[in-house]
Design a protein around this motif. Structure first.
Motif, PDB file in Angstrom:
ATOM      1  N   ASP A   1      78.837  42.748 -20.624  1.00 33.45           N
ATOM      2  CA  ASP A   1      78.273  42.769 -21.972  1.00 33.45           C
ATOM      3  C   ASP A   1      76.753  42.767 -21.890  1.00 33.45           C
ATOM      4  O   ASP A   1      76.166  42.188 -20.980  1.00 33.45           O
ATOM      5  CB  ASP A   1      78.703  41.527 -22.759  1.00 33.45           C
ATOM      6  N   PHE A   2      76.117  43.408 -22.870  1.00 34.42           N
ATOM      7  CA  PHE A   2      74.670  43.289 -23.017  1.00 34.42           C
ATOM      8  C   PHE A   2      74.310  43.448 -24.481  1.00 34.42           C
ATOM      9  O   PHE A   2      75.036  44.068 -25.253  1.00 34.42           O
ATOM     10  CB  PHE A   2      73.907  44.295 -22.137  1.00 34.42           C
ATOM     11  N   SER A   3      73.201  42.856 -24.858  1.00 33.67           N
ATOM     12  CA  SER A   3      72.682  42.976 -26.218  1.00 33.67           C
ATOM     13  C   SER A   3      71.504  43.930 -26.195  1.00 33.67           C
ATOM     14  O   SER A   3      70.628  43.818 -25.339  1.00 33.67           O
ATOM     15  CB  SER A   3      72.239  41.610 -26.747  1.00 33.67           C
ATOM     16  N   ALA A   4      71.483  44.854 -27.130  1.00 32.59           N
ATOM     17  CA  ALA A   4      70.388  45.809 -27.223  1.00 32.59           C
ATOM     18  C   ALA A   4      69.227  45.174 -27.982  1.00 32.59           C
ATOM     19  O   ALA A   4      69.447  44.323 -28.850  1.00 32.59           O
ATOM     20  CB  ALA A   4      70.858  47.069 -27.943  1.00 32.59           C
ATOM     21  N   PRO A   5      68.015  45.585 -27.679  1.00 30.25           N
ATOM     22  CA  PRO A   5      66.857  45.078 -28.425  1.00 30.25           C
ATOM     23  C   PRO A   5      66.990  45.412 -29.917  1.00 30.25           C
ATOM     24  O   PRO A   5      67.599  46.427 -30.288  1.00 30.25           O
ATOM     25  CB  PRO A   5      65.672  45.817 -27.800  1.00 30.25           C
ATOM     26  N   SER A   6      66.432  44.570 -30.751  1.00 29.86           N
ATOM     27  CA  SER A   6      66.569  44.750 -32.201  1.00 29.86           C
ATOM     28  C   SER A   6      66.020  46.093 -32.670  1.00 29.86           C
ATOM     29  O   SER A   6      66.554  46.693 -33.607  1.00 29.86           O
ATOM     30  CB  SER A   6      65.910  43.596 -32.950  1.00 29.86           C
ATOM     31  N   GLY A   7      64.971  46.595 -32.024  1.00 23.84           N
ATOM     32  CA  GLY A   7      64.425  47.901 -32.406  1.00 23.84           C
ATOM     33  C   GLY A   7      65.434  49.018 -32.191  1.00 23.84           C
ATOM     34  O   GLY A   7      65.557  49.924 -33.022  1.00 23.84           O
TER      35      GLY A   7
END
Length: 145
Positions: A103-109
């Protein structure tokens, strides 16, 4: 573990005329603490009291009820995780060699950019996009070594 997760699972199962059995609860508990999507053998190894045949049947029902999401990778096993609305928004790094998923979270931008693209695509095609998934497919560090 939040009682809310179990209440939501029970409610969704009732919506498809299914019960929230002890084995289904056990599967959800395993997935809730997993750091990444799991295969059925990994689920069974995490909770030996769950028979493999029961895991297959229960995961199918939990997927139908919208409690669990199936991820298909390049290896022989599908992987399972809790539905995103029960956890948090995230994406996946998928190894095309061994099928491992992280899993990974993408940057908000990037998330804002994706939302704009979804809205634009919807306007131009009349498609009402409910959510998005982003999987990066490549080679994990272990397979690259």
């Amino acid at each position: 573990m939040a009682v809310d997760l179990h209440e939501t699972a029970a409610s969704r199962l009732r919506d498809v005329d299914q019960r929230y059995t002890p084995n289904r609860r056990a599967v959800i508990e395993v997935l809730a603490v997993a750091p990444a999507p799991l295969t059925i053998p990994e689920i069974v190894m995490s909770r030996p009291g769950i028979p493999q045949s029961s895991a297959y049947r229960n995961l199918a029902v939990l997927e139908q009820a919208g409690v669990v999401r199936r991820l298909v990778t390049s290896d022989a096993f599908a992987r399972f995780e809790l539905a995103e609305d029960l956890t948090e928004h995230h994406h996946h790094l998928v190894c095309s060699v061994c099928g491992a998923v992280e899993d990974f979270s993408a940057p908000s931008g990037l998330e804002r950019s994706i939302a704009k693209v979804m809205a634009s695509a919807g306007r131009s095609s009349g498609f009402d996009a409910a959510y998005h998934r982003l999987d990066f497919v490549g080679t994990c560090a272990r397979c690259a070594a």
